[in-house]
Scaffold this motif. Structure first.
Motif, mmCIF file in Angstrom:
data_model
loop_
_atom_site.group_PDB
_atom_site.id
_atom_site.type_symbol
_atom_site.label_atom_id
_atom_site.label_comp_id
_atom_site.label_asym_id
_atom_site.label_seq_id
_atom_site.Cartn_x
_atom_site.Cartn_y
_atom_site.Cartn_z
ATOM 1 N N GLY A 1 0.813 -1.217 0.000
ATOM 2 C CA GLY A 1 0.000 0.000 0.000
ATOM 3 C C GLY A 1 0.840 1.257 0.000
ATOM 4 N N ILE A 2 1.912 1.245 0.780
ATOM 5 C CA ILE A 2 2.818 2.398 0.820
ATOM 6 C C ILE A 2 3.494 2.600 -0.531
ATOM 7 N N GLY A 3 3.997 1.498 -1.109
ATOM 8 C CA GLY A 3 4.713 1.588 -2.375
ATOM 9 C C GLY A 3 3.878 2.128 -3.511
ATOM 10 N N GLY A 4 2.580 1.882 -3.485
ATOM 11 C CA GLY A 4 1.723 2.339 -4.572
ATOM 12 C C GLY A 4 1.181 3.735 -4.406
ATOM 13 N N THR A 5 1.392 4.343 -3.240
ATOM 14 C CA THR A 5 0.776 5.652 -2.979
ATOM 15 C C THR A 5 1.772 6.760 -2.668
ATOM 16 N N MET A 6 2.880 6.428 -2.022
ATOM 17 C CA MET A 6 3.781 7.453 -1.490
ATOM 18 C C MET A 6 4.261 8.425 -2.565
ATOM 19 N N GLN A 7 4.810 7.895 -3.655
ATOM 20 C CA GLN A 7 5.332 8.771 -4.698
ATOM 21 C C GLN A 7 4.273 9.189 -5.711
ATOM 22 N N SER A 8 3.211 8.406 -5.822
ATOM 23 C CA SER A 8 2.136 8.771 -6.756
ATOM 24 C C SER A 8 1.467 10.073 -6.349
ATOM 25 N N THR A 9 1.353 10.311 -5.034
ATOM 26 C CA THR A 9 0.758 11.570 -4.581
ATOM 27 C C THR A 9 1.644 12.761 -4.928
ATOM 28 N N ILE A 10 2.969 12.571 -4.901
ATOM 29 C CA ILE A 10 3.869 13.661 -5.299
ATOM 30 C C ILE A 10 3.703 13.970 -6.777
ATOM 31 N N VAL A 11 3.624 12.936 -7.609
ATOM 32 C CA VAL A 11 3.407 13.144 -9.047
ATOM 33 C C VAL A 11 2.100 13.883 -9.277
ATOM 34 N N ALA A 12 1.050 13.514 -8.546
ATOM 35 C CA ALA A 12 -0.255 14.173 -8.692
ATOM 36 C C ALA A 12 -0.163 15.652 -8.341
ATOM 37 N N GLY A 13 0.548 15.972 -7.259
ATOM 38 C CA GLY A 13 0.690 17.367 -6.872
ATOM 39 C C GLY A 13 1.517 18.166 -7.857
ATOM 40 N N GLN A 14 2.547 17.543 -8.428
ATOM 41 C CA GLN A 14 3.395 18.244 -9.385
ATOM 42 C C GLN A 14 2.668 18.549 -10.688
ATOM 43 N N THR A 15 1.778 17.670 -11.105
ATOM 44 C CA THR A 15 1.054 17.891 -12.363
ATOM 45 C C THR A 15 0.040 19.021 -12.250
ATOM 46 N N ALA A 16 -0.350 19.367 -11.044
ATOM 47 C CA ALA A 16 -1.418 20.349 -10.854
ATOM 48 C C ALA A 16 -0.926 21.786 -10.860
ATOM 49 N N VAL A 17 0.399 22.007 -10.901
ATOM 50 C CA VAL A 17 0.945 23.360 -10.827
ATOM 51 C C VAL A 17 1.828 23.637 -12.033
ATOM 52 N N ASP A 18 2.097 24.914 -12.258
ATOM 53 C CA ASP A 18 3.025 25.303 -13.311
ATOM 54 C C ASP A 18 4.437 24.884 -12.936
ATOM 55 N N HIS A 19 5.301 24.860 -13.946
ATOM 56 C CA HIS A 19 6.653 24.369 -13.723
ATOM 57 C C HIS A 19 7.405 25.192 -12.684
ATOM 58 N N GLN A 20 7.206 26.492 -12.672
ATOM 59 C CA GLN A 20 7.949 27.332 -11.728
ATOM 60 C C GLN A 20 7.503 27.098 -10.288
ATOM 61 N N ASP A 21 6.366 26.420 -10.093
ATOM 62 C CA ASP A 21 5.862 26.154 -8.745
ATOM 63 C C ASP A 21 6.106 24.710 -8.307
ATOM 64 N N ILE A 22 6.758 23.915 -9.149
ATOM 65 C CA ILE A 22 6.950 22.506 -8.810
ATOM 66 C C ILE A 22 7.803 22.353 -7.558
ATOM 67 N N ALA A 23 8.849 23.166 -7.424
ATOM 68 C CA ALA A 23 9.737 23.037 -6.267
ATOM 69 C C ALA A 23 8.979 23.292 -4.967
ATOM 70 N N VAL A 24 8.241 24.380 -4.922
ATOM 71 C CA VAL A 24 7.528 24.707 -3.687
ATOM 72 C C VAL A 24 6.387 23.728 -3.447
ATOM 73 N N ALA A 25 5.717 23.267 -4.510
ATOM 74 C CA ALA A 25 4.643 22.293 -4.348
ATOM 75 C C ALA A 25 5.187 20.981 -3.790
ATOM 76 N N THR A 26 6.329 20.546 -4.298
ATOM 77 C CA THR A 26 6.959 19.321 -3.803
ATOM 78 C C THR A 26 7.368 19.473 -2.349
ATOM 79 N N SER A 27 7.933 20.622 -2.011
ATOM 80 C CA SER A 27 8.351 20.865 -0.626
ATOM 81 C C SER A 27 7.158 20.845 0.321
ATOM 82 N N ILE A 28 6.048 21.419 -0.119
ATOM 83 C CA ILE A 28 4.864 21.458 0.740
ATOM 84 C C ILE A 28 4.328 20.050 0.983
ATOM 85 N N ILE A 29 4.305 19.230 -0.067
ATOM 86 C CA ILE A 29 3.832 17.850 0.089
ATOM 87 C C ILE A 29 4.709 17.100 1.086
ATOM 88 N N THR A 30 6.028 17.231 0.924
ATOM 89 C CA THR A 30 6.952 16.582 1.849
ATOM 90 C C THR A 30 6.796 17.135 3.262
#
Length: 406
Positions: free
Chosen positions: A278-307
């Motif tokens: 369950g962990i393996g199928g969700t942990m990084q998939s949620t990061i990918v989902a968050g990154q796709t929802a923002v513009d490229h210049q916001d990917i760094a901050v979006a990733t940091s917020i998720i973490t």
């Protein structure tokens, strides 16, 4: 103990930066479509280290000295440093060091950390060190609430580049991924923390044996994380993986709550195996989902917020679980701070631990409910922000044309 705490705090500063930056660098050099497999590998490495690290520490503590649990990080850190300096070539960012330091949200970081610490201290002390209605519990809660309100003001009005930019939270998927990550991190760390306690305090296993039993979780996490990442790259989807494996996580957490003092070995291995999947199928998939929802210049901050939210969930979940465990033991006349007294009452410890496992079920459930609001975005095959730039240029051209015609 003071030296140990300070050292761990300094190490945490470095670890917090590394975990974020690795994910951010991958996001900057790999297209969204290919990012799934790379994030899957990163997720597998994170999960493996989270389980194998305590195993190695247990072996060193039993066969040598606990100090080697820290010494061993020195050569590993040296190898990593050499690899980064030699292989990682990044373009320099314009501006002086002073200008860059001014952009860091020190005030926001400080107010948030202090506020959360105040609340966590009261949560840990409540019913254990002090009564819940005592001054020592109520005052830190009130102070923490006030400081967190100050944090919100700093982020909204003061910070030049806030660690939690509120504009991103207008996006439904950003909110969903952060809330889901908070509860997912809490569920993951809570189980990683309390499963070994079941093996050692209830079953009487050594630290080494406890770590070996956790390898079942490592194996499924590594396998599923890699497969999920490859599937995300191939099919360009991530929501079904998040939902499906989150449900599997819930099932595994529910099964853990059925553990008893005489559970057979196959249950001790199978249930963590299910959780690892369950962990393996969700942990990084949620990061990918968050990154796709923002513009490229916001990917760094979006990733940091998720973490950031995932880490805070981990801290809160372990603190809440510890409070439940200690309060139940105290209620049964067992001093949770006396090791000999605890191991002399494995039945009472098992009953208390069962309540912790039952409470942990709510964390992946809440994570799944939040994940239901995640939207599916196209996983682009271009690297960087080309797609967003094209869209913005087209919009600007349309606005310019409309202005000229007017």
């Amino acid at each position: 103990m003071e030296v140990l705490l300070i050292g761990r705090g300094i190490a945490g500063l470095g670890a917090g930066g590394m975990i974020n930056l690795v994910t951010i660098i991958v996001a900057d050099i790999v297209s969204l479509r290919d990012r799934g497999k790379y994030q899957g590998i990163l997720g597998a490495m994170f999960g493996i280290s989270a389980v194998l690290g305590p195993l190695l520490g247990g072996v060193l503590a039993e066969k040598s000295t606990w100090r080697w649990s820290f010494y061993i990080n020195l050569p590993i850190g040296a190898i990593s440093t050499v690899a980064i300096v030699w292989m990682l070539k990044l373009p320099s960012v314009p501006g002086t060091r002073a200008d860059k330091l001014k952009r860091i949200d020190f005030l926001g970081s400080m107010t948030f950390v202090v506020g959360v610490i105040c609340i966590l201290l009261s949560t840990n002390w409540g019913g254990n060190e002090y009564d819940w209605d005592s001054t020592q519990i109520i005052v830190p809660y009130c102070i923490g609430a006030v400081i967190l309100l100050a944090f919100v003001y700093v982020e909204y009005k003061v910070a030049l580049e806030p660690i939690l930019p509120f504009r991103l939270f207008r996006n439904r998927t950003v909110v969903a991924t952060n809330v889901s990550s908070f509860f997912l991190g809490g569920a993951f760390m809570s189980l990683i923390f309390y499963c070994p306690l079941y093996y050692q305090m209830v079953l009487g296993d050594s630290a080494t044996t406890s770590g070996l039993k956790m390898i079942a979780m490592v194996f499924s996490l590594l396998l599923v994380s890699t497969i999920t990442g490859l599937a995300t790259t191939k099919y360009g989807i991530y929501r079904p993986f998040i939902w499906g494996f989150m449900l599997l996580f819930i099932i595994g957490a529910a099964l853990l709550s059925t553990w008893s003092i005489d559970s057979p070995l196959w249950q001790q291995l199978l249930y963590p195996f299910i959780i690892g999947a369950g962990i393996g199928g969700t942990m990084q998939s949620t990061i990918v989902a968050g990154q796709t929802a923002v513009d490229h210049q916001d990917i760094a901050v979006a990733t940091s917020i998720i973490t950031f939210f995932r880490t805070m969930g981990s801290v809160v979940a372990v603190a809440v679980g510890g409070t439940l465990l200690n309060n139940i033991l105290v209620g049964r006349g067992v001093n949770p701070n006396n090791f000999e007294e605890v191991i002399a009452h494995p039945k009472d410890y098992m009953d208390a631990l069962k309540v912790v496992f039952q409470a942990t079920i709510g964390w992946p459930v809440a994570s799944l409910l939040a994940a239901l609001f995640i939207q599916q975005y196209e996983l682009r095959t271009t690297v960087g922000g080309a797609a967003q730039k094209t869209k913005r240029l087209k919009k600007e051209q349309e606005q310019t044309t409309a202005s000229v015609e007017a």
